[in-house]
Design a protein around this motif. Structure first.
Motif, mmCIF file in Angstrom:
data_model
loop_
_atom_site.group_PDB
_atom_site.id
_atom_site.type_symbol
_atom_site.label_atom_id
_atom_site.label_comp_id
_atom_site.label_asym_id
_atom_site.label_seq_id
_atom_site.Cartn_x
_atom_site.Cartn_y
_atom_site.Cartn_z
ATOM 1 N N LEU A 48 -9.992 -2.731 -4.068
ATOM 2 C CA LEU A 48 -9.696 -2.960 -2.658
ATOM 3 C C LEU A 48 -9.937 -4.412 -2.291
ATOM 4 O O LEU A 48 -10.835 -5.057 -2.854
ATOM 5 N N PHE B 23 -11.914 -4.504 3.255
ATOM 6 C CA PHE B 23 -11.353 -3.158 3.366
ATOM 7 C C PHE B 23 -12.476 -2.161 3.115
ATOM 8 O O PHE B 23 -13.050 -2.117 2.031
ATOM 9 N N SER B 24 -12.805 -1.359 4.111
ATOM 10 C CA SER B 24 -13.885 -0.385 3.982
ATOM 11 C C SER B 24 -13.340 0.951 3.509
ATOM 12 O O SER B 24 -12.594 1.622 4.233
ATOM 13 N N ASP C 139 -4.235 6.007 9.115
ATOM 14 C CA ASP C 139 -3.783 4.902 8.264
ATOM 15 C C ASP C 139 -4.529 4.837 6.933
ATOM 16 O O ASP C 139 -4.735 3.757 6.363
ATOM 17 N N GLU C 140 -4.914 5.979 6.419
ATOM 18 C CA GLU C 140 -5.460 6.044 5.061
ATOM 19 C C GLU C 140 -4.414 5.480 4.106
ATOM 20 O O GLU C 140 -3.240 5.827 4.174
ATOM 21 N N ARG C 141 -4.833 4.626 3.192
ATOM 22 C CA ARG C 141 -3.875 3.969 2.303
ATOM 23 C C ARG C 141 -4.600 3.394 1.092
ATOM 24 O O ARG C 141 -5.802 3.187 1.113
ATOM 25 N N TRP D 11 0.779 4.637 1.913
ATOM 26 C CA TRP D 11 0.144 5.148 3.122
ATOM 27 C C TRP D 11 0.280 6.662 3.180
ATOM 28 O O TRP D 11 1.326 7.215 2.855
ATOM 29 N N TYR E 240 0.836 -1.202 0.000
ATOM 30 C CA TYR E 240 0.000 0.000 0.000
ATOM 31 C C TYR E 240 0.869 1.249 0.000
ATOM 32 O O TYR E 240 1.983 1.249 0.532
ATOM 33 N N TYR F 287 -14.518 2.646 -6.311
ATOM 34 C CA TYR F 287 -13.920 1.651 -5.424
ATOM 35 C C TYR F 287 -14.798 0.400 -5.361
ATOM 36 O O TYR F 287 -15.945 0.385 -5.825
ATOM 37 N N SER G 194 -11.998 4.356 5.876
ATOM 38 C CA SER G 194 -10.586 4.709 5.777
ATOM 39 C C SER G 194 -10.367 6.164 5.388
ATOM 40 O O SER G 194 -9.342 6.753 5.709
#
Length: 442
Positions: free
Chosen positions: A404, A408-409, A418-420, A105, A103, A177, A413
């Motif tokens: 994603l 993984f929501s 920890d946004e990634r 980050w 990822y 997404y 996020s």
């Protein structure tokens, strides 16, 4: 400029890392250094660029990819500012742009520096490959989306609407997404968004000394209203977009989930079905079927020993695009009654209907890469710059394809620690946007 490496479009994760490393926390924004970086890439590739600014520290950047004149212009736009990362517990520093565990980050990795990276990479690739699309492609890197757009999209729409001349369709955030239901992969393409509506509810009652019991005070009336708003949902409303979305989902999943989803479209069953599917889908579908309000602030009382005669409750409301502020006011009255004053303080109407003309093309691009994926149209509950472009008749598609992993929501996020984003999604997303530029015919 000759030292600028425009081949970075082949490494979109590196481009995103560079964008994340500009701290564009809004406020204050300070997007200028990031805009200058994007400008250096575009001008080195041969693009002519323009800066448009209400404040020199907060410019917007615009450029064009010349087309063949066979279609109206296509607009690609995104915002460079991000929300604060302060007081959050991050695994890696939020403006380092570290790559770890597959990822990238950092703050803005999803909202929405990833989108800027995909768009800039697509434009650089188009220039490098001498692509001339059917119509011009207009690219706008904008500031100030996170606090309303006064220096960004709102400024451009009011003061420089000529740059959007003849534009009917645009690509930007907040969709693209993935979401998994019953082990099926759905790509969510945003075609509409809810209207933002702020409201104040003022309650009145007897005042007096805090040592004397006072019944039915303004504070107690407000408390009762809050309990009602917490315990009762506002009425069910089913828009054409949500109906189409739910029908597509229901047709691709197995029983009994398929029946549960179909019954979401029966207003007498909607709330019951939402509870049944909640374990697997969370609250995702609830705001797509109701207007919503959240209590944000309270104003009332000035001294600890004086019962106030007036208390005001401030609400953040989100209205489905088929309805308006008067509908929300009526729904609030039906829940909390008439013994209060309801005032709408800010209402930003978004596009009331969705033009799905490009939906099939955008879906086909995704299915060309992943034949088993299922694209669906969605209304999002948040507000974006799309509401401002809609004032010019522009239909925005939230189309930043991000593959994603299951579990993984995306929404959990965004704006969080920890946004990634998966590195591989930057490649597939960039390819999808580039393909959209190639296929667009107006």
């Amino acid at each position: 400029m000759s030292s600028v490496d425009i081949s970075i479009y082949k490494r979109p994760e590196e481009l995103l890392q560079n964008l994340i490393r500009f701290d564009t926390t809004n406020p204050p924004g300070n997007e200028a250094p990031l805009m200058e970086y994007i400008d250096s890439l575009l001008t080195a590739a041969g693009f002519e660029t323009t800066f448009l600014a209400k404040d020199p520290a907060r410019p917007n950047l615009v450029t064009h990819l010349k087309g063949r004149g066979e279609a109206p212009p296509l607009l690609l736009y995104g915002h460079a500012d991000v929300v604060t990362a302060a007081n959050q517990n991050w695994t890696y520093p939020p403006f380092e742009g570290r790559i770890a565990d597959g990822y990238v980050w950092g703050r803005g990795a999803l909202d929405m520096k990833c989108g800027l990276a995909m768009m800039v990479a697509s434009l650089l690739r188009a220039k490098d490959e001498n692509l001339q699309p059917a119509g011009d492609v207009i690219f706008g890197a904008m500031c100030d989306e996170e606090t309303g757009g006064a220096y960004g999209a709102k400024f451009l729409v009011r003061e420089h609407m000529d740059i959007f001349k003849d534009v009917k369709y645009a690509i930007s955030e907040f969709g693209g997404y993935t979401m998994y239901i019953d082990n099926k992969k759905f790509y969510l393409i945003q075609v509409a968004e809810k209207h933002h509506c702020s409201a104040e509810i003022t309650f009145h009652g007897p005042s007096g000394h805090g040592s004397v019991p006072i019944k039915d005070s303004a504070m107690y009336k407000m408390g009762k209203a809050l309990v009602e708003l917490n315990d009762k949902k506002l009425p069910v409303h089913i828009s054409d977009v949500t109906e189409k979305m739910i029908n597509i989902i229901a047709s691709h999943i197995s029983e009994p989930e398929s029946t549960y989803f179909k019954q979401l479209l029966n207003p007498k069953k909607t709330n019951e079905m939402l509870e049944i599917i909640k374990d697997k889908t969370g609250n995702f579908f609830d705001p797509l079927l109701h207007n919503t309000v959240n209590a944000i602030m309270v104003k009332g009382g000035e001294r600890i020993n004086v019962v106030p005669g007036e208390v005001t409750l401030y609400l953040d409301g989100r209205i489905l695009p088929i309805l308006n502020d008067n509908d929300l006011r009526d729904e609030l009255i039906n829940v909390i009654g008439h013994d209060c004053d309801i005032k709408i303080t800010n209402y930003e109407q978004a596009k009331a209907d969705a033009d799905l003309s490009l939906f099939d093309m955008l879906s086909d691009i995704l299915k060309g890469k992943e034949p088993d994926c299922i694209p669906i149209p969605i209304i999002i509950s948040a507000s974006t710059d799309a509401r401002l472009l809609a004032k010019l008749g522009i239909q925005t598609y939230g189309y930043l394809p991000i593959d994603l992993p299951d579990g993984f929501s995306f929404m959990s996020s965004v704006h969080a620690a920890d946004e990634r984003i998966p590195v591989k999604s930057l490649y597939s997303g960039t390819d999808a946007i580039y393909e959209a530029i190639k296929r667009y015919r107006g």
